[in-house]
Design an enzyme around this catalytic site. Structure first.
Site, PDB file in Angstrom:
ATOM      1  NE  ARG A  50      -3.141   2.184   3.299  1.00 25.51           N
ATOM      2  CZ  ARG A  50      -3.714   2.328   4.500  1.00 25.51           C
ATOM      3  NH1 ARG A  50      -3.634   1.355   5.390  1.00 25.51           N
ATOM      4  NH2 ARG A  50      -4.348   3.440   4.805  1.00 25.51           N
ATOM      5  CG  ASN A  90      -0.748   3.119  14.576  1.00 29.02           C
ATOM      6  OD1 ASN A  90      -0.021   4.004  14.130  1.00 29.02           O
ATOM      7  ND2 ASN A  90      -2.030   3.300  14.790  1.00 29.02           N
ATOM      8  CB  THR A 102      11.724   4.021  19.581  1.00 30.30           C
ATOM      9  OG1 THR A 102      12.293   5.313  19.796  1.00 30.30           O
ATOM     10  CG2 THR A 102      12.697   2.948  20.011  1.00 30.30           C
ATOM     11  CG  ASP A 156      10.922  19.385  23.396  1.00 27.98           C
ATOM     12  OD1 ASP A 156       9.965  18.809  22.836  1.00 27.98           O
ATOM     13  OD2 ASP A 156      10.915  19.745  24.593  1.00 27.98           O
ATOM     14  N   GLY A 196       0.171  10.839  15.778  1.00 31.60           N
ATOM     15  CA  GLY A 196       0.467  10.194  17.053  1.00 31.60           C
ATOM     16  C   GLY A 196      -0.525  10.602  18.118  1.00 31.60           C
ATOM     17  N   GLY A 197      -0.037  10.660  19.351  1.00 31.10           N
ATOM     18  CA  GLY A 197      -0.940  10.946  20.468  1.00 31.10           C
ATOM     19  C   GLY A 197      -0.800  12.361  20.984  1.00 31.10           C
ATOM     20  N   GLY A 217       1.468  15.533  20.220  1.00 32.71           N
ATOM     21  CA  GLY A 217       1.187  16.450  19.122  1.00 32.71           C
ATOM     22  C   GLY A 217       0.726  17.807  19.632  1.00 32.71           C
ATOM     23  CD  GLU A 244      -4.771  10.634  12.766  1.00 30.18           C
ATOM     24  OE1 GLU A 244      -5.156  10.425  13.942  1.00 30.18           O
ATOM     25  OE2 GLU A 244      -4.322   9.756  12.025  1.00 30.18           O
ATOM     26  NE  ARG A 295      -7.634  -0.185  12.069  1.00 30.05           N
ATOM     27  CZ  ARG A 295      -8.938  -0.040  12.243  1.00 30.05           C
ATOM     28  NH1 ARG A 295      -9.521  -0.466  13.331  1.00 30.05           N
ATOM     29  NH2 ARG A 295      -9.657   0.539  11.317  1.00 30.05           N
ATOM     30  CB  CYS A 296      -5.837   6.960  15.130  1.00 29.14           C
ATOM     31  SG  CYS A 296      -5.435   6.873  13.406  1.00 29.14           S
ATOM     32  CB  THR A 297      -9.836   4.895  12.167  1.00 28.54           C
ATOM     33  OG1 THR A 297      -9.038   3.819  11.706  1.00 28.54           O
ATOM     34  CG2 THR A 297      -9.375   6.190  11.538  1.00 28.54           C
TER      35      THR A 297
END
Ligand code: NAG
Length: 446
Positions: free
Chosen positions: A116, A169, A195, A230, A245-246, A249, A264, A297-299
């Protein structure tokens, strides 16, 4: 350890090198970062712990390379991306094997992620020559008070250095979804892979290296967040950040300078099931949406809101399907149950007595990535879709990203900007105008 020839090219002893100035390099820190295999809980790979000085050198090389890259003809940039895509697909097997070991992705899904990604790079190259090959022509007399004395020509120009930070992921797919738009648009790119997933991502970067991109156009840095995190996101030579990511962000967006951000940050996707829904379809999608890849998965479906009258029937079907799920090592393509609790399979089912309650529950969340509705009534579905404060609403399917050229965006805390092929290319460019000023018509006409 992957003992094949390709990986050997990017290894120093037992530690993977980082990629800067067109070469695979060993950090002067003498330190490495271990990557733990989530299935065996043992150290699987090691990557370089790069220093801030090495980041500086990488950024400078990226900045310099970008100047000539922006002048490289668009069709040539596209040609190189097509080449990288083909090489990436050739390397499907070893990269997929890395994904299984680094992030416990089921083997079949890992192979799909690589293919993909190759398709996506090619699609970006194709779309890029169209989107970037076109400009606009405007005339001044369409705005009140003006004669037709000014012609404006617009084109899209690159931003400079783009910093890409994909999540663990989808470390390959969500890396190329940032790399390809940046490069086709004439930016240079610095990748900081997660990582967990770094070796798969470095291997992917190697495919770009093999394709022959000029040195400095693409770079890959690894290291400890505390040392270079940073430092990278606040670096003065970075002109754009694309992050998936989480919560980090949100911190990045507060610290980053006056540069475009594409972010996202995940979701808490709700699934609304109406009385007239195909319950079999809803149940399979809820189970697939809530539990595939352990819900990481974020979705993923995070909450189900079902009308009281069909709640029992739906719960029964969901339970039957959950009972059939199997748990096992990802190499065997079994469903793997959570190894990280908050980002894993937990699925509350809430009974609602009317649609408004469902929408209210969905909108009460700080997140607004996706949502889904199961009903046979398309009119109702459209109205509910309008009322749901999410970037995307799926009708009669679980939330999902893709196909990859569809726009993908979150509202509220789920993100900034929109992804998808055209949107990402536009986001990684600026508009440049050239205005031709003519003499006044009366003068010209004599
Ligand atoms: C979302 O739901 C809340 C609460 O029910 C409502 O106040 C708000 O208007 C809804 N948003 C949209 C876009 O309809």
């Amino acid at each position: 350890m992957g003992g094949n020839g390709v990986l050997a090219a990017i290894l120093a002893g037992d530690t993977f090198k980082y990629y800067s100035e067109g070469e695979w390099q060993v950090s002067s820190s003498g330190k490495s970062v271990p990557i733990i295999n989530p299935t065996t809980r043992m150290t699987q790979f090691k990557v370089q712990a790069c220093t801030q000085e090495e980041v500086n050198k990488m950024m400078e090389s990226a900045k310099n390379a970008q100047k000539s890259w922006a002048k490289t003809p668009l069709w040539k940039r596209a040609e190189l991306l097509h080449k990288a895509a083909a090489i990436l697909k050739d390397h499907k097997k070893p990269i997929a094997e890395c994904l299984v070991k680094e992030i416990a992705k089921p083997a079949k899904d890992a192979a799909t992620e690589v293919m993909r990604s190759g398709d996506l790079v090619s699609y970006y190259a194709e779309e890029g020559v169209r989107v970037l090959g076109e400009g606009k022509f405007l005339m001044s007399d369409s705005f009140p008070g003006n004669e037709r004395t000014k012609y404006c020509l617009t084109s899209k120009i690159p931003l400079g250095v783009v910093l890409a930070i994909p999540p663990f992921n989808y470390p390959v797919n969500l890396a190329v979804s940032k790399i390809a738009p940046a490069l086709i648009a004439g930016n240079s790119l610095v990748l900081k892979p997660p990582t967990q997933g770094a070796v798969s991502a470095l291997h992917m970067v190697h495919c770009f290296h093999l394709a022959g991109f000029p040195k400095g156009v693409i770079s890959g840095v690894t290291g400890k967040g505390s040392e270079i995190g940073d430092f990278l996101t606040m670096h003065p030579l970075v002109n754009c950040i694309s992050f998936t990511g989480g919560d980090t962000g949100i911190a990045i967006s507060k610290k980053a300078g006056m540069i475009p951000l594409q972010m996202e940050l995940g979701g808490k996707d709700a699934c609304i099931v109406l009385e007239d829904a195909d319950l079999e379809l809803a149940a399979s999608n809820i189970v697939k949406g809530g539990f595939s890849y352990s819900g990481q998965r974020c979705t993923a479906v995070k909450v189900v809101l079902v009308m009281e009258s069909v709640a029992d029937a739906l719960v029964k079907k969901v339970n039957e399907k959950v009972g059939k799920l199997t748990v096992g090592p990802p190499e065997n393509d079994y469903m793997r149950i959570a190894w990280e609790e908050p980002f894993g399979p937990v699925l509350p089912i809430i009974r609602i007595s009317n649609v408004e309650e469902g929408v209210h529950h969905c909108n009460a969340s700080n997140f607004g990535l996706q949502g889904c509705i199961f009903t046979k009534d398309i009119n109702k579905a459209m109205l509910i879709s309008d009322a749901m404060e999410t970037g995307t609403v799926q009708i009669n399917s679980a939330p999902a990203r893709g196909p990859d050229h569809f726009p993908f965006q979150g509202l509220k805390d789920s993100g900034i900007g929109s992804q998808g092929v055209t949107n990402s290319i536009n986001m990684m460019t600026k508009i440049k105008s050239t205005v031709i000023n003519l003499p006044t018509p009366s003068y010209a006409m004599g």
